[in-house]
Each structure stands twice: as structure tokens, then as C-alpha cells.
Design a protein around this motif. Structure first.
Motif, PDB file in Angstrom:
ATOM      1  N   VAL A 221       0.777  -1.252  -0.062  1.00 56.18           N
ATOM      2  CA  VAL A 221       0.007  -0.091  -0.143  1.00 56.18           C
ATOM      3  C   VAL A 221       0.670   1.323  -0.062  1.00 56.18           C
ATOM      4  CG1 VAL A 221      -1.950  -1.081   0.931  1.00 56.18           C
ATOM      5  CG2 VAL A 221      -0.240   0.066   2.566  1.00 56.18           C
ATOM      6  N   LEU A 222       2.005   0.988   0.323  1.00 54.15           N
ATOM      7  CA  LEU A 222       3.243   2.181   0.051  1.00 54.15           C
ATOM      8  C   LEU A 222       3.060   2.792  -1.445  1.00 54.15           C
ATOM      9  CD1 LEU A 222       5.993   0.967   2.249  1.00 54.15           C
ATOM     10  CD2 LEU A 222       4.381   2.767   2.811  1.00 54.15           C
ATOM     11  N   SER A 223       2.639   1.974  -2.320  1.00 59.13           N
ATOM     12  CA  SER A 223       2.596   2.517  -3.869  1.00 59.13           C
ATOM     13  C   SER A 223       1.260   3.293  -3.995  1.00 59.13           C
ATOM     14  CB  SER A 223       2.721   1.218  -4.633  1.00 59.13           C
ATOM     15  OG  SER A 223       2.824   1.523  -6.067  1.00 59.13           O
ATOM     16  N   GLU A 224       1.421   4.193  -4.694  1.00 55.62           N
ATOM     17  CA  GLU A 224       0.308   4.966  -5.016  1.00 55.62           C
ATOM     18  C   GLU A 224      -0.942   4.163  -5.963  1.00 55.62           C
ATOM     19  OE1 GLU A 224      -0.949   9.692  -7.035  1.00 55.62           O
ATOM     20  OE2 GLU A 224       1.186   9.060  -6.662  1.00 55.62           O
ATOM     21  N   GLU A 225      -0.435   3.386  -6.902  1.00 60.31           N
ATOM     22  CA  GLU A 225      -1.115   2.549  -7.760  1.00 60.31           C
ATOM     23  C   GLU A 225      -2.015   1.705  -6.663  1.00 60.31           C
ATOM     24  OE1 GLU A 225      -0.617  -0.170 -11.644  1.00 60.31           O
ATOM     25  OE2 GLU A 225       1.011   1.206 -11.113  1.00 60.31           O
ATOM     26  N   VAL A 226      -1.479   0.948  -5.667  1.00 53.18           N
ATOM     27  CA  VAL A 226      -2.190   0.190  -4.958  1.00 53.18           C
ATOM     28  C   VAL A 226      -3.242   1.002  -4.065  1.00 53.18           C
ATOM     29  CG1 VAL A 226      -2.250  -1.568  -3.182  1.00 53.18           C
ATOM     30  CG2 VAL A 226      -0.340  -1.751  -4.979  1.00 53.18           C
ATOM     31  N   GLN A 227      -2.751   2.366  -3.593  1.00 53.36           N
ATOM     32  CA  GLN A 227      -3.753   3.132  -2.793  1.00 53.36           C
ATOM     33  C   GLN A 227      -5.056   3.626  -3.549  1.00 53.36           C
ATOM     34  OE1 GLN A 227      -1.141   6.377  -1.749  1.00 53.36           O
ATOM     35  NE2 GLN A 227       0.409   5.220  -1.014  1.00 53.36           N
ATOM     36  N   ASN A 228      -4.863   3.596  -4.869  1.00 57.90           N
ATOM     37  CA  ASN A 228      -5.747   4.004  -5.851  1.00 57.90           C
ATOM     38  C   ASN A 228      -7.122   2.762  -5.811  1.00 57.90           C
ATOM     39  OD1 ASN A 228      -4.890   6.605  -6.295  1.00 57.90           O
ATOM     40  ND2 ASN A 228      -3.686   5.900  -8.232  1.00 57.90           N
ATOM     41  N   LEU A 229      -6.450   1.547  -5.482  1.00 56.02           N
ATOM     42  CA  LEU A 229      -7.508   0.421  -5.779  1.00 56.02           C
ATOM     43  C   LEU A 229      -8.209   0.753  -4.536  1.00 56.02           C
ATOM     44  CD1 LEU A 229      -4.982  -2.465  -6.649  1.00 56.02           C
ATOM     45  CD2 LEU A 229      -6.496  -1.188  -8.111  1.00 56.02           C
ATOM     46  N   PHE A 230      -7.874   1.143  -3.363  1.00 57.96           N
ATOM     47  CA  PHE A 230      -8.582   1.357  -2.084  1.00 57.96           C
ATOM     48  C   PHE A 230      -9.493   2.499  -2.088  1.00 57.96           C
ATOM     49  CE2 PHE A 230      -5.300  -1.605  -0.887  1.00 57.96           C
ATOM     50  CZ  PHE A 230      -5.898  -2.280   0.383  1.00 57.96           C
ATOM     51  N   LEU A 231      -9.173   3.610  -3.168  1.00 56.73           N
ATOM     52  CA  LEU A 231     -10.053   4.659  -3.120  1.00 56.73           C
ATOM     53  C   LEU A 231     -11.149   4.533  -4.250  1.00 56.73           C
ATOM     54  CD1 LEU A 231      -7.139   7.391  -3.688  1.00 56.73           C
ATOM     55  CD2 LEU A 231      -8.963   7.437  -1.591  1.00 56.73           C
ATOM     56  N   ALA A 232     -11.153   3.465  -5.026  1.00 54.53           N
ATOM     57  CA  ALA A 232     -12.191   3.156  -5.809  1.00 54.53           C
ATOM     58  C   ALA A 232     -13.349   2.851  -5.170  1.00 54.53           C
ATOM     59  CB  ALA A 232     -11.643   1.828  -6.793  1.00 54.53           C
ATOM     60  N   GLU A 233     -14.387   3.160  -5.831  1.00 47.98           N
ATOM     61  CA  GLU A 233     -15.806   2.971  -5.233  1.00 47.98           C
ATOM     62  C   GLU A 233     -16.341   1.782  -5.438  1.00 47.98           C
ATOM     63  OE1 GLU A 233     -17.617   5.089  -3.476  1.00 47.98           O
ATOM     64  OE2 GLU A 233     -15.960   6.662  -3.458  1.00 47.98           O
ATOM     65  N   GLY A 234     -17.049   1.102  -4.524  1.00 47.48           N
ATOM     66  CA  GLY A 234     -17.774  -0.058  -4.789  1.00 47.48           C
ATOM     67  C   GLY A 234     -16.676  -1.384  -4.310  1.00 47.48           C
ATOM     68  N   THR A 235     -15.615  -1.253  -3.779  1.00 45.40           N
ATOM     69  CA  THR A 235     -14.785  -2.261  -3.426  1.00 45.40           C
ATOM     70  C   THR A 235     -15.132  -2.337  -1.653  1.00 45.40           C
ATOM     71  OG1 THR A 235     -12.869  -0.972  -2.981  1.00 45.40           O
ATOM     72  CG2 THR A 235     -13.337  -1.637  -5.152  1.00 45.40           C
ATOM     73  N   ASP A 236     -14.587  -3.533  -1.155  1.00 49.26           N
ATOM     74  CA  ASP A 236     -14.591  -4.014   0.072  1.00 49.26           C
ATOM     75  C   ASP A 236     -12.967  -4.018   0.509  1.00 49.26           C
ATOM     76  OD1 ASP A 236     -17.274  -3.801   0.480  1.00 49.26           O
ATOM     77  OD2 ASP A 236     -17.498  -5.739  -0.024  1.00 49.26           O
ATOM     78  N   ARG A 237     -12.239  -3.549   0.004  1.00 44.16           N
ATOM     79  CA  ARG A 237     -10.651  -3.706   0.344  1.00 44.16           C
ATOM     80  C   ARG A 237     -10.422  -2.992   1.620  1.00 44.16           C
ATOM     81  NH1 ARG A 237     -10.267  -2.666  -5.476  1.00 44.16           N
ATOM     82  NH2 ARG A 237      -8.958  -4.454  -6.545  1.00 44.16           N
ATOM     83  N   LEU A 238     -10.786  -1.945   1.989  1.00 45.82           N
ATOM     84  CA  LEU A 238     -10.628  -1.250   3.115  1.00 45.82           C
ATOM     85  C   LEU A 238     -11.392  -1.837   4.221  1.00 45.82           C
ATOM     86  CD1 LEU A 238      -9.095   1.111   4.660  1.00 45.82           C
ATOM     87  CD2 LEU A 238     -11.042   2.582   4.166  1.00 45.82           C
ATOM     88  N   LYS A 239     -12.576  -2.287   3.923  1.00 47.09           N
ATOM     89  CA  LYS A 239     -13.367  -2.668   5.086  1.00 47.09           C
ATOM     90  C   LYS A 239     -12.808  -4.182   5.522  1.00 47.09           C
ATOM     91  CE  LYS A 239     -17.882  -4.812   5.581  1.00 47.09           C
ATOM     92  NZ  LYS A 239     -19.140  -5.211   5.244  1.00 47.09           N
ATOM     93  N   LEU A 240     -12.112  -4.951   4.615  1.00 47.64           N
ATOM     94  CA  LEU A 240     -11.783  -6.063   4.922  1.00 47.64           C
ATOM     95  C   LEU A 240     -10.246  -5.757   6.106  1.00 47.64           C
ATOM     96  CD1 LEU A 240     -11.274  -9.200   4.533  1.00 47.64           C
ATOM     97  CD2 LEU A 240      -9.525  -8.534   2.682  1.00 47.64           C
ATOM     98  N   LEU A 241      -9.514  -4.998   5.710  1.00 50.50           N
ATOM     99  CA  LEU A 241      -8.396  -4.562   6.615  1.00 50.50           C
ATOM    100  C   LEU A 241      -8.900  -3.989   7.903  1.00 50.50           C
ATOM    101  CD1 LEU A 241      -6.132  -2.701   4.055  1.00 50.50           C
ATOM    102  CD2 LEU A 241      -5.779  -4.811   4.937  1.00 50.50           C
ATOM    103  N   VAL A 242     -10.090  -3.192   7.799  1.00 50.40           N
ATOM    104  CA  VAL A 242     -10.466  -2.597   9.324  1.00 50.40           C
ATOM    105  C   VAL A 242     -10.992  -3.781  10.043  1.00 50.40           C
ATOM    106  CG1 VAL A 242     -12.220  -1.269  10.114  1.00 50.40           C
ATOM    107  CG2 VAL A 242     -11.204  -0.646   8.158  1.00 50.40           C
ATOM    108  N   LEU A 243     -11.716  -4.807   9.348  1.00 48.63           N
ATOM    109  CA  LEU A 243     -12.390  -5.874  10.069  1.00 48.63           C
ATOM    110  C   LEU A 243     -11.255  -6.813  10.679  1.00 48.63           C
ATOM    111  CD1 LEU A 243     -15.377  -6.785   7.826  1.00 48.63           C
ATOM    112  CD2 LEU A 243     -15.379  -5.790  10.102  1.00 48.63           C
ATOM    113  N   TYR A 244      -9.903  -7.059   9.944  1.00 51.54           N
ATOM    114  CA  TYR A 244      -9.050  -7.742  10.398  1.00 51.54           C
ATOM    115  C   TYR A 244      -8.405  -7.266  11.446  1.00 51.54           C
ATOM    116  CZ  TYR A 244      -8.898 -11.242   6.502  1.00 51.54           C
ATOM    117  OH  TYR A 244      -9.269 -12.244   5.665  1.00 51.54           O
ATOM    118  N   SER A 245      -8.432  -5.713  11.599  1.00 50.01           N
ATOM    119  CA  SER A 245      -7.692  -5.150  12.657  1.00 50.01           C
ATOM    120  C   SER A 245      -8.469  -5.508  14.032  1.00 50.01           C
ATOM    121  CB  SER A 245      -7.664  -3.723  12.469  1.00 50.01           C
ATOM    122  OG  SER A 245      -7.065  -3.245  11.399  1.00 50.01           O
ATOM    123  N   GLY A 246      -9.724  -6.059  13.659  1.00 50.31           N
ATOM    124  CA  GLY A 246     -10.440  -6.419  15.279  1.00 50.31           C
ATOM    125  C   GLY A 246     -10.375  -8.024  15.297  1.00 50.31           C
TER     126      GLY A 246
END
Length: 465
Positions: free
Chosen positions: A319-344
Motif C-alpha cells: 500500500v506504500l505504492s500510489e497505484e495500490v492506494q488508488n485501488l482502495f480509493l475506488a468506489e464499490g470495493t470492500d478492500r478497506l473494509k476487510l483491513l478494518v475488520l481484520y484489525s479487530g
């Protein structure tokens, strides 16, 4: 004398050593002789031919051919690795212009390291065979892992890595794809123990493995790629593969992520890629170019805990790469949700990797701070659990995420200050423990920003001159 109907007497085979020239005769043409003599006695004779420098090169080559057959026996393997002069003579043979002995040398080393494929018989079929009083082959006691590891240690001391490197250096018709596969098998066996990997790297094994991982049979390329993964996991990649060579390692590693590979190969590839992704943006771009991101993401859903953890750790560095960050910014994906849930989750290592990725993302892309509060209704509960964790690393990640949210928007800061997070930050900012100075500083930064927003009043210490 023989009667007219009597069979002519069988012509005896020539002796195994020509009495006039002292040359060895090809053992494969003498199955009867092989069966009559014990393996140990034959091996001792063959080693003698191999060590005799007065013999012609062809004689010593046939001697290695004999060892390639005889070393199927565990007792012969043990005797061979204890014979330093025989090992050195065989290694010297790989450095001559005549490369026709390469296959035999590789076969002998595969036998000594037990790096051939082993089939595990079905326990039920074994019981059935015993019940039917059928012969069931049993593993030789000296083929147990303890003996194999000792043999590998002796081979390493004798300089087997230098011999293997020499075998792969120059292209030769004798260096067939099958021969390359056997060399890759031996390399994989040599790097099985982490303590031995430094020796392999120091003697040029890492460099020799790269072409083996890109040319040859599919099995050979996979074995070489797995050996590269093991080296990359425990060694500094920039030292093990100096210069541009480190970029050549990525494609073989990504090939181990394919679904037809074993779970162990997937896991080791992910760990190796994690190390590489943490070095530089150029290496991360190379990983992206090899289309590894979708495969890494798919393994984040894996049922196996270790593979899931390795994939999450790899994504944490990617995620240090901007190209990967843009994947998390995209609408309609659960990428960020997965990481937040894994944090718990309960697994602390998984929480640490996921929370680290969230900390990076919310720091590098402030837009994701608002998105984090929208992906799940449990975000605040998870964040508070991180900040209150007894694990200092988890605590620090939780505080960094909190600071990123507060810095991103005043509304987010106001939302946090209206919850128990304000009291938690107040307590942590006053913690005088030297070991937790980094934590108290991060908590204080959160409160300072809230004061600047006018959400809370400064403490007496902050207002005093």
C-alpha cells in the motif's frame, strides 16, 4: 567336450576393470555383476576408480554413473559423503570441459540429499497389504530426516554449492532440462535449513538459481523458485541478489502464487514478496507489473491462517505504492473494509498487519479516513480496542490511525472527541512510562490537534508559560 545337442557354454562377461588399461566398464551393461556384489563393496570399488587420477576421464565418468545407481542405497550414501576425496573428485569432474558427467553427478546429489519426489502411501492400503501378507517396502533408517540433514551438512562443507554453480555456468548440450531440474532439486534441499542459506548465497547459489527458475521443466522451475523464496525470506535480498539481479527474482516468486502450487509454496512466496516490497518503490512497481496484486488479495481471504497473515503483511507493504492506494480509493470495493475488520480479529499478528496497512493508507490518502468510518459500523469499537491493547505495537498503530482521522477533517475529530476516545487519549498522554513515550507523544498530538480545532480546552500544563 559337448554333445551335438548340448548348449554352448555361456561366454563369461569381461571383468569390471580391464586388466590391460585399468578402465572401468559401463556398469549398466552388467546387471548380473551388480546383483552378485553387495552395494557397499561395489561403491567402494567405484569410489576408488573415481579418486584415481591416473584413470582416464571417461573411466571416472563411468564411475560417477555407477554412483548415480548405487546411491539409491542409504548405506552407500552415508559412505560416499564420509569419503572427502571421492566427493572432491566428483566435484572436480564438473569443472572439466567434458560435461557428459553432469547428469550422473546431479543424480548422485539428488540421491544423497533425498530431494526426489516421495509418494506417501495410503494408510488403509498399507494395512490391506499387510493383512494380505504382501511385501510392503519400508524406508531405510538412514533415509530419515536426521541422517539426510547430516549428509547435506557434509556436502556443504565439501563445496557442493561451488560444483552446482559451475555446472550451471556454461551452456552445454549435456545440461538438459532434466539435468537442470535435478540441480534445482538439490539447491532446494540445501536451503531447507535457514542456517545453511548463508553458505549457499555466499558461494553464488542465489545467482545460479535465477536462470534455473526461468528455464527447464515446470517442476524444475518451481523447485528453483521455491529455493529463491526461502533465501529471500531469511536473507537481505539486496545482499543475496545484488544490483539488478534482485528484480529478476520477482517473476519466479509470483509464479508460486498460482493456484496449482502447494500451500507451502504460496506462503513462502508471499513472505518473500513482503520482504521485497518493503525495500523500494521500484521493486513494488515490478511486483505490480507482474500482476501479483489480484493474487495477493485473493490469499487475504484464504482459510489457512498463516497464508492469510502472509498475504495481509504483503499488502501492508504494497500500500506504500500510489497505484495500490488508488485501488482502495475506488468506489464499490470492500478492500478497506476487510483491513478494518481484520484489525479487530483475535490473531494479534493479523491485527498488526491489517492495522499497519490502515495506518499507512489513512496517512497517505486522507480521503480514506472518512471512508473508514463508513465501511463498517464497528470501526470505532475496533479503533478503541487497538488503542487500549496490551500490545504496544497494536497500540501505536491505533494511535496513528486516530491521529490521521483527526488531522483529516474537523468533523471526524469532533466525532472522536464525543466518545470515550477523548478519555483514553487523555490517560495515555499522561503516561510517564519511558517505554511508552512514543505512545504518549502520539496521544498528545491527537489532543493538541483537537485543541487547535477548538473542540476541547487546553490543560493547565499546556496553558502555563
Amino acid at each position: 567336450m559337448h554333445g551335438p545337442g548340448a548348449a554352448a557354454p555361456a561366454t563369461p562377461p569381461p571383468p569390471l576393470i580391464d586388466s590391460q588399461r585399468g578402465d572401468a566398464i559401463n556398469l549398466r551393461h552388467y546387471p548380473a555383476a551388480v546383483t552378485r556384489a553387495t552395494g557397499e563393496k561395489m561403491a567402494e570399488t567405484v569410489r576408488g576408480w573415481l579418486c584415481n587420477n591416473s584413470n582416464q576421464c571417461s573411466t571416472r565418468r563411468w564411475a560417477v554413473e555407477g554412483l548415480a545407481y548405487l546411491t539409491f542405497d542409504a548405506d552407500v550414501k552415508e559412505e560416499f559423503v564420509d569419503d572427502q576425496s571421492a566427493m572432491q573428485a566428483m566435484f572436480e569432474l564438473t569443472k572439466t570441459e567434458d560435461k557428459t558427467a553432469l547428469f550422473a553427478v546431479a543424480s548422485t546429489l539428488v540421491n544423497c540429499t533425498n530431494s526426489y519426489d516421495k509418494e506417501t502411501p495410503d494408510p488403509q492400503l498399507l494395512e490391506l497389504a499387510k493383512y494380505a501378507k504382501q511385501h510392503v517396502p519400508e524406508e531405510h533408517p538412514k533415509d530419515k530426516p536426521k541422517y539426510v540433514q547430516k549428509r547435506i551438512g557434509k556436502l556443504l562443507k565439501a563445496g557442493v554449492v561451488s560444483a552446482l554453480v559451475c555446472m550451471t555456468k556454461k551452456e552445454s548440450p549435456a545440461l538438459t532440462d532434466s539435468c537442470k531440474e535435478m540441480i534445482a532439486r538439490v539447491f532446494l534441499a540445501l536451503v531447507e535449513t535457514p542456517e545453511d542459506r548463508g553458505i549457499v548465497v555466499a558461494q553464488g547459489g542465489g545467482k545460479a538459481l535465477i536462470p534455473l527458475a526461468s528455464e527447464g521443466t515446470e517442476v524444475g522451475k518451481t523447485k528453483a523458485a521455491q529455493a529463491l523464496a526461502k533465501i529471500t525470506i531469511t536473507s537481505n535480498p539486496e545482499i543475496a541478489f545484488p544490483g539488478e539481479r534482485v528484480y529478476e527474482v520477482i517473476r519466479p516468486l509470483v509464479s508460486l502464487l498460482h493456484l496449482d502450487r502447494t500451500g507451502l509454496q504460496n506462503f513462502e512466496s508471499l513472505m518473500a514478496l513482503t520482504n521485497l516490497a518493503g525495500i523500494s518503490e521500484r521493486l513494488r512497481q515490478k511486483i505490480i507489473k507482474e500482476k501479483a496484486i489480484p493474487m495477493i488479495e485473493s490469499y487475504m481471504f484464504e482459510d489457512h491462517e498463516m497464508i492469510r497473515l502472509a498475504a495481509t503483511e504483503c499488502m501492508c507493504n504494497m500500500v506504500l505504492s500510489e497505484e495500490v492506494q488508488n485501488l482502495f480509493l475506488a468506489e464499490g470495493t470492500d478492500r478497506l473494509k476487510l483491513l478494518v475488520l481484520y484489525s479487530g480479529e483475535d490473531d494479534e499478528k493479523l491485527r498488526c498487519a491489517a492495522a499497519g496497512a490502515v495506518a499507512f493508507l489513512t496517512s497517505l490518502q486522507p480521503k480514506l479516513c472518512t471512508k473508514m468510518t463508513q465501511v463498517t459500523s464497528h470501526w470505532l469499537e475496533i479503533l478503541q480496542a487497538l488503542v487500549l491493547s496490551s500490545n504496544v505495537d497494536l497500540q501505536h498503530r491505533g494511535l496513528v490511525i486516530t491521529l490521521n482521522l483527526i488531522n483529516a477533517e474537523r468533523e471526524l475529530a469532533a466525532l472522536l472527541m464525543e466518545t470515550e476516545m477523548f478519555e483514553i487519549l487523555s490517560v495515555l498522554s499522561r503516561d510517564g512510562d519511558e517505554k511508552k513515550r512514543k505512545l504518549s507523544a502520539a496521544a498528545q498530538d491527537c489532543l493538541t490537534q483537537a485543541v487547535e480545532y477548538g473542540l476541547i480546552k487546553p490543560t493547565e500544563e499546556e496553558t502555563s508559560p
